[in-house]
Write an enzyme that holds these catalytic residues in place. Structure first.
Site, PDB file in Angstrom:
ATOM      1  N   HIS A 146      61.766  -6.466  14.207  1.00 45.90           N
ATOM      2  CA  HIS A 146      61.854  -6.171  15.925  1.00 45.90           C
ATOM      3  C   HIS A 146      62.070  -4.957  16.969  1.00 45.90           C
ATOM      4  CE1 HIS A 146      59.932  -7.731  19.877  1.00 45.90           C
ATOM      5  NE2 HIS A 146      61.317  -6.675  20.367  1.00 45.90           N
ATOM      6  N   GLU A 147      63.887  -5.370  16.729  1.00 45.30           N
ATOM      7  CA  GLU A 147      63.951  -3.640  16.768  1.00 45.30           C
ATOM      8  C   GLU A 147      63.545  -2.395  15.784  1.00 45.30           C
ATOM      9  OE1 GLU A 147      65.429  -3.984  19.773  1.00 45.30           O
ATOM     10  OE2 GLU A 147      65.610  -6.174  19.968  1.00 45.30           O
ATOM     11  N   HIS A 150      60.558  -1.373  17.088  1.00 43.58           N
ATOM     12  CA  HIS A 150      60.812  -0.580  18.535  1.00 43.58           C
ATOM     13  C   HIS A 150      60.667   0.697  18.023  1.00 43.58           C
ATOM     14  CE1 HIS A 150      60.131  -3.095  21.523  1.00 43.58           C
ATOM     15  NE2 HIS A 150      61.255  -4.134  21.447  1.00 43.58           N
ATOM     16  N   GLU A 220      56.395  -5.307  23.498  1.00 41.39           N
ATOM     17  CA  GLU A 220      57.475  -5.933  23.170  1.00 41.39           C
ATOM     18  C   GLU A 220      55.908  -6.582  22.160  1.00 41.39           C
ATOM     19  OE1 GLU A 220      59.810  -7.159  22.775  1.00 41.39           O
ATOM     20  OE2 GLU A 220      60.543  -5.525  24.511  1.00 41.39           O
TER      21      GLU A 220
END
Length: 321
Positions: A146-147, A150, A220
């Protein structure tokens, strides 16, 4: 041919929706700011916004990645200290198309959190001790993905752009408030005052705030989507989200802070609700089976927890695994 756990049609549908929402929200913020500038100064106002927006975006002081990491008390984790974590992060970065693997940092905090800083070519991912002690290897891999997403999406730049637009709009809103105060004597004496432009100026910060919150939620959603693609495991990301929400709404919080939590309605949140995020993740799957039981290619090794101790001499903290 290897079949992934993700339905490509549903993936493309969700990805297209996220990108469309991002463009619409950025367009709303930019268009509103341009409209306000035109109301105040005509065509010169549009050039003013363009020049100052570019100046703020390029030359305004930015918190460096290293400074942010030091602010949180983060410590670098070398490949020798945690080779499995670095191997997983390197694989995720390669799958995400990053030119360089993010560096890995550990934050000595019981908070359950992770964050990314930096640019695509020079970035870092930090995880807290609380996160390492709480999540399973499968869930931790999803959070790292997930990071990484980003960083790959350039979300830090997107939110910086939104912040610049918001600051310019707030400055024009202040001008609008001044004009309202100056117009009150004229209105009280029966003079004609055009209130609608002034009201639009005064409401500009609130409109931009709602747009920024919506933009944050959309990014997100997109990071969740890409994390599921990078790991080929939507359920892993969903499981991590559910566990994190249970911790945030834990027993002690319900006792000492009853009724508190993320604000309602949902459009006042910086992050989407866990239910929405989990539903979108599970909607990506071809079926409701567990992809880890089918021998998919990206099953990670058992990651050891990073532990800390204070060295007997020197007074600084080190890591071992």
């Amino acid at each position: 041919m290897h079949q992934t756990a993700i339905d490509p049609i549903r993936f493309s549908s969700h990805r297209g929706l996220n990108r469309l929402q991002t463009l619409l929200l950025l367009g709303l913020m930019t268009g509103y700011a341009g409209f306000l500038g035109w109301m105040l100064w005509g065509s010169d106002g549009l050039w003013f916004l363009l020049v100052w927006g570019a100046f703020l975006l390029l030359f305004s002081p930015q918190l460096s990645a290293r400074w942010v990491l030091r602010m949180y008390g983060a410590r670098p984790v070398s490949p020798a200290q945690a080779p499995e974590y670095h191997q997983a992060l390197s694989t995720l970065a390669a799958r995400a198309g990053l030119p360089a693997t993010p560096s890995l940092w550990w934050v000595p905090s019981p908070m359950v959190n992770a964050f990314a800083v930096g640019r695509r070519d020079a970035s870092a991912v930090a995880v807290t001790d609380g996160l390492l002690r709480t999540l399973s290897p499968r869930e931790l891999l999803a959070v790292l993905a997930h990071e990484t997403a980003h960083i790959a999406h350039g979300d830090l730049f997107v939110m910086s752009l939104a912040d610049v637009i918001s600051r310019l709009t707030s400055a024009m809103s202040f001008v609008g408030l001044v004009l309202i105060v100056l117009s009150l004597p004229q209105a009280l004496t029966g003079g004609e005052v055009h209130w609608w432009p002034l009201i639009l100026l005064a409401l500009a910060p609130q409109v931009n705030l709602l747009a920024q919150l919506g933009l944050s939620r959309t990014r997100e959603f997109d990071a969740d989507l890409t994390a599921a693609q990078l790991t080929d495991d939507p359920q892993g990301m969903a499981s991590a989200l559910v566990k994190l929400e249970k911790i945030e709404n834990g027993f002690l919080r319900r006792i000492f802070f009853p009724g508190q939590g993320l604000p309602e309605p949902s459009w006042l949140r910086t992050h989407p609700t866990t239910r929405e995020r989990v539903q979108r993740l599970l909607d990506l799957q071809r079926g409701r089976h567990d992809p880890w039981s089918d021998g998919y290619a990206f099953e990670p090794p058992e990651f050891p927890h990073i532990r800390v101790r204070q060295r007997p001499r020197g007074g600084w903290w080190g890591y071992w695994y």
